[in-house]
Design an enzyme around this catalytic site. Structure first.
Site, PDB file in Angstrom:
ATOM      1  N   LYS A  70       0.837  -1.209   0.000  1.00 57.36           N
ATOM      2  CA  LYS A  70       0.000   0.000   0.000  1.00 57.36           C
ATOM      3  C   LYS A  70       0.874   1.262   0.000  1.00 57.36           C
ATOM      4  CE  LYS A  70      -3.739   2.322   2.469  1.00 57.36           C
ATOM      5  NZ  LYS A  70      -4.448   2.502   3.740  1.00 57.36           N
ATOM      6  N   HIS A 185       6.576  10.626  20.204  1.00 58.36           N
ATOM      7  CA  HIS A 185       7.146  11.113  21.460  1.00 58.36           C
ATOM      8  C   HIS A 185       6.113  11.873  22.282  1.00 58.36           C
ATOM      9  CE1 HIS A 185      11.146  12.333  23.512  1.00 58.36           C
ATOM     10  NE2 HIS A 185      10.976  11.034  23.598  1.00 58.36           N
ATOM     11  N   HIS A 220      13.195  22.388  18.628  1.00 55.14           N
ATOM     12  CA  HIS A 220      12.506  21.096  18.458  1.00 55.14           C
ATOM     13  C   HIS A 220      13.256  20.320  17.376  1.00 55.14           C
ATOM     14  CE1 HIS A 220       9.330  18.224  18.595  1.00 55.14           C
ATOM     15  NE2 HIS A 220       8.322  18.888  18.057  1.00 55.14           N
ATOM     16  N   ILE A 254      23.592  25.076  23.299  1.00 51.75           N
ATOM     17  CA  ILE A 254      24.315  24.075  22.518  1.00 51.75           C
ATOM     18  C   ILE A 254      23.272  23.116  21.949  1.00 51.75           C
ATOM     19  CG2 ILE A 254      26.194  22.395  22.540  1.00 51.75           C
ATOM     20  CD1 ILE A 254      27.046  25.248  23.438  1.00 51.75           C
ATOM     21  N   MET A 255      23.141  23.129  20.638  1.00 53.49           N
ATOM     22  CA  MET A 255      22.047  22.396  20.013  1.00 53.49           C
ATOM     23  C   MET A 255      22.264  20.891  20.070  1.00 53.49           C
ATOM     24  SD  MET A 255      19.896  24.455  19.494  1.00 53.49           S
ATOM     25  CE  MET A 255      19.560  26.165  19.301  1.00 53.49           C
ATOM     26  N   GLY A 256      21.167  20.174  20.364  1.00 50.46           N
ATOM     27  CA  GLY A 256      21.259  18.714  20.479  1.00 50.46           C
ATOM     28  C   GLY A 256      21.472  18.275  21.918  1.00 50.46           C
ATOM     29  N   HIS A 259      16.613  18.420  27.415  1.00 51.55           N
ATOM     30  CA  HIS A 259      15.280  17.934  27.060  1.00 51.55           C
ATOM     31  C   HIS A 259      14.269  18.392  28.098  1.00 51.55           C
ATOM     32  CE1 HIS A 259      12.079  15.185  25.842  1.00 51.55           C
ATOM     33  NE2 HIS A 259      12.703  15.204  24.684  1.00 51.55           N
ATOM     34  N   ARG A 268      17.059   7.416  23.376  1.00 48.81           N
ATOM     35  CA  ARG A 268      17.340   7.226  21.951  1.00 48.81           C
ATOM     36  C   ARG A 268      18.803   7.492  21.627  1.00 48.81           C
ATOM     37  NH1 ARG A 268      12.728  11.443  20.413  1.00 48.81           N
ATOM     38  NH2 ARG A 268      13.932  12.526  22.019  1.00 48.81           N
ATOM     39  N   ASP A 310      18.603  14.190  18.755  1.00 52.89           N
ATOM     40  CA  ASP A 310      19.026  14.916  17.558  1.00 52.89           C
ATOM     41  C   ASP A 310      20.541  14.987  17.380  1.00 52.89           C
ATOM     42  OD1 ASP A 310      16.467  15.623  16.581  1.00 52.89           O
ATOM     43  OD2 ASP A 310      16.287  17.080  18.211  1.00 52.89           O
ATOM     44  N   ARG A 335       7.982  11.217  11.834  1.00 44.02           N
ATOM     45  CA  ARG A 335       7.042  11.679  12.866  1.00 44.02           C
ATOM     46  C   ARG A 335       5.621  11.817  12.336  1.00 44.02           C
ATOM     47  NH1 ARG A 335       7.906  14.092  17.844  1.00 44.02           N
ATOM     48  NH2 ARG A 335       9.541  12.507  17.999  1.00 44.02           N
ATOM     49  N   ARG A 354      -8.609  24.491  24.565  1.00 45.18           N
ATOM     50  CA  ARG A 354      -8.640  25.954  24.718  1.00 45.18           C
ATOM     51  C   ARG A 354      -8.331  26.259  26.170  1.00 45.18           C
ATOM     52  NH1 ARG A 354      -8.724  30.885  26.658  1.00 45.18           N
ATOM     53  NH2 ARG A 354      -9.827  32.439  25.381  1.00 45.18           N
TER      54      ARG A 354
END
Ligand code: COA
Length: 374
Positions: A70, A185, A220, A254-256, A259, A268, A310, A335, A354
Site C-alpha cells: 500500500k 514522542h 525542536h 548548545i544544540m542537540g 530535554h 534514543r 538529535d 514523525r 482551549r
C-alpha cells in the site's frame, strides 16, 4: 507566550491522555503502545512501527506485506504537486517545502469526512519522502526523478531517490532505525500543535502542516541540523572542547543537548551514538565523531546536560551522505506516523483544546477620543 516560572511552557502539566506513548515514565521509559523503544529499534522495521502506531497493533506477516504494498502504491506525486514543488525556490528550506506540499495535497486530495483517515495518513507517510527528494533533486541536480521506486522500505526509498542507486544494507537499516526512534514522542510541541488543530475538527492535512511548522524550529526538530552545523565548526576534539567551554561561558545554547522531559539521559541517544560510531568507522572519519564525543563530555561535565536524539542523528545522516538541510525533513517523514496517530486518537474522544491564560495586562482603562490622545 513567556508565562510565569510556574506555568512557562506548560512544563510538567498534563494536557490530556494518550495510549500511544510513554516518555521517561518510571519503570517503562520510552514506549510506543507498550513496546519498548529498544525492542523496536533492534527488531522492527519502520513500516512495522508505522503500522503499530496507525493501526494500534503490530502487523502479522500478511498484514505487513499488504501494508508495504500500500505504501509503495502511494509514492507517486500528482503532476500539479510536482509543478508546485518546482516553483518553490531553490533557496527555500525543505521544511517549508514539505509544509507547502502537504498543504497543497490537502487541496487536491482533500480528506473530506474522516471515514478514510487511515488512508490519508498512509498517503502522507508514503509521499512525504517523494516530495522532499523530488524538490531537492529538481533544484540541486536539475532532474525530475521518478518517485515510484520499488524499494520495500521507506528508508531504502529515500536513499535510492537521493542517489539514483539502491543503498547498502547498513545505510538502509541505520536510516530505518532513526525513523523508528523519531516516530513518536507523546505531547511534544509539534504533536501538541497537531492535536490543537485537530480538536477544532479541522482536517489531517492542516494538522500535519501545522506540526511541520512547529517541528521546524531549532528548539525542536530543527536541532539535528543545528547540531551538525555546530559539530562541523570544529577540526579536532581539542578544538571542540575549548570551543564549547567558550560557548557555555557566553551562555550560548548548545544544540542537540537537554530535554524538557528527560532529566539524566535520552534513551534514543545510545542507539544513535552506536550507529554514528559504526558509520564513522565505515566512512574513515577521524574528526566528526571524536568532536561529537568531546562536545558530549564537556556538556555533561560542565552542565550535566546530555545529548538528545538529535545530536548523534546528525552525524548518522551526514556519514550516509544526506545533505544537512534534509535532516529535519527526514524527521517529518518519520514523525508523520506519530502525528497522524494522535490526530486519530484526538478525534476518537474530542474536546476543543482551549486553555486559560493568566492576565498580566493593564487594569480597566477609560476610553479616550483620538483628538484627546497625547
Ligand atoms: N545548552 C546550554 N544550556 C542549556 C541547554 C543547552 N542545550 N539546554 C538547557 N540549558 C540550560 C538553560 O539555559 C537553563 O539554564 P538557566 O537555568 O541558567 O537559565 C537550564 O539549562 C534549563 O533549561 P530550559 O531552557 O529552562 O529547559 P527547557 O525544558 O525549557 O528546554 C530544551 C528544553 C530542549 C528547549 C532546551 O534544552 C534546549 O534549548 N536545547 C537545545 C535545543 C535542542 O536540542 N532541542 C531538541 C530537543 S529534543
Amino acid at each position: 507566550m513567556t508565562g510565569s516560572k510556574k506555568t512557562g511552557g506548560l512544563a510538567g502539566i498534563s494536557a490530556g491522555e494518550t495510549k500511544l506513548c510513554t516518555v521517561g515514565k518510571e519503570g517503562a521509559g520510552l514506549t510506543y503502545l507498550g513496546y519498548d523503544i529498544y525492542d523496536l529499534a533492534d527488531n522492527a522495521t519502520f513500516e512495522e512501527v508505522a503500522y503499530l502506531l496507525l493501526q494500534g497493533k503490530l502487523p502479522n506477516q500478511q498484514e505487513l506485506d499488504a501494508y508495504i504494498e500500500k505504501i509503495k502504491a502511494n509514492r507517486g506525486l500528482p503532476d500539479a504537486l510536482k509543478t508546485v514543488l518546482e516553483m518553490v525556490p531553490a533557496d527555500a528550506h525543505p521544511m517549508d517545502v514539505l509544509r507547502t506540499g502537504v498543504s497543497f495535497l490537502g487541496n487536491i486530495e482533500p480528506e473530506g469526512d474522516f471515514a478514510n483517515q487511515a488512508d490519508t495518513a498512509d498517503r502522507l507517510l508514503a509521499c512525504l519522502p517523494s516530495m522532499m527528494v523530488y524538490w531537492h533533486r529538481f533544484h540541486a541536480d536539475g532532474v525530475r526523478i521518478d518517485t515510484e521506486t520499488d524499494d520495500d522500505s521507506i528508508s531504502g526509498h529515500i536513499l535510492h531517490m537521493l542517489k539514483d542507486e539502491a543503498p547498502s544494507e547498513l545505510h538502509q537499516k541505520s536510516l530505518s532505525t532513526t525513523l523508528i526512534l523519531y516516530a513518536e514522542h507523546e505531547f511534544n510541541a509539534s504533536t501538541f500543535a497537531a492535536r490543537v488543530i485537530t480538536a477544532t475538527l479541522s482536517d489531517m492535512h492542516s494538522a500535519v502542516a501545522g506540526a511541520i511548522g512547529a517541528l521546524r524550529g531549532p528548539l525542536h526538530g530543527g536541532a539535528n541540523e543545528a547540531a551538525m552545523e555546530l559539530i562541523q565548526k570544529f577540526k579536532s576534539a581539542a578544538e571542540a572542547t575549548a570551543g564549547i567551554h567558550a560557548m557555555l561561558k557566553r551562555k550560548d545554547l548548545i544544540m542537540g543537548f537537554g530535554h524538557r522531559v528527560y532529566t539524566t539521559s535520552d534513551p534514543r541517544n545510545s542507539v544513535n551514538k552506536q550507529m554514528s560510531k559504526t558509520l564513522a568507522d565505515e566512512a574513515g572519519d577521524t574528526v566528526l565523531y571524536p568532536v561529537s564525543e568531546a562536545i558530549e563530555k564537556v556538556m555533561w561535565d560542565e552542565k550535566k546536560l546530555f545529548a538528545n536524539a538529535d545530536f548523534y542523528a546528525a552525524t548518522v545522516y551526514h556519514f550516509m551522505g544526506i545533505p544537512t538541510y534534509l535532516f529535519t525533513p527526514i524527521f517529518v517523514c518519520s514523525r508523520v506516523t506519530g502525528w497522524a496517530a494522535h490526530v486519530m486518537e484526538q478525534r476518537a474522544n474530542n474536546k476543543l483544546i482551549r486553555p486559560a491564560a493568566e492576565y498580566t495586562g493593564p487594569s480597566l482603562q477609560e476610553w479616550v477620543p483620538i483628538s484627546d490622545r497625547t
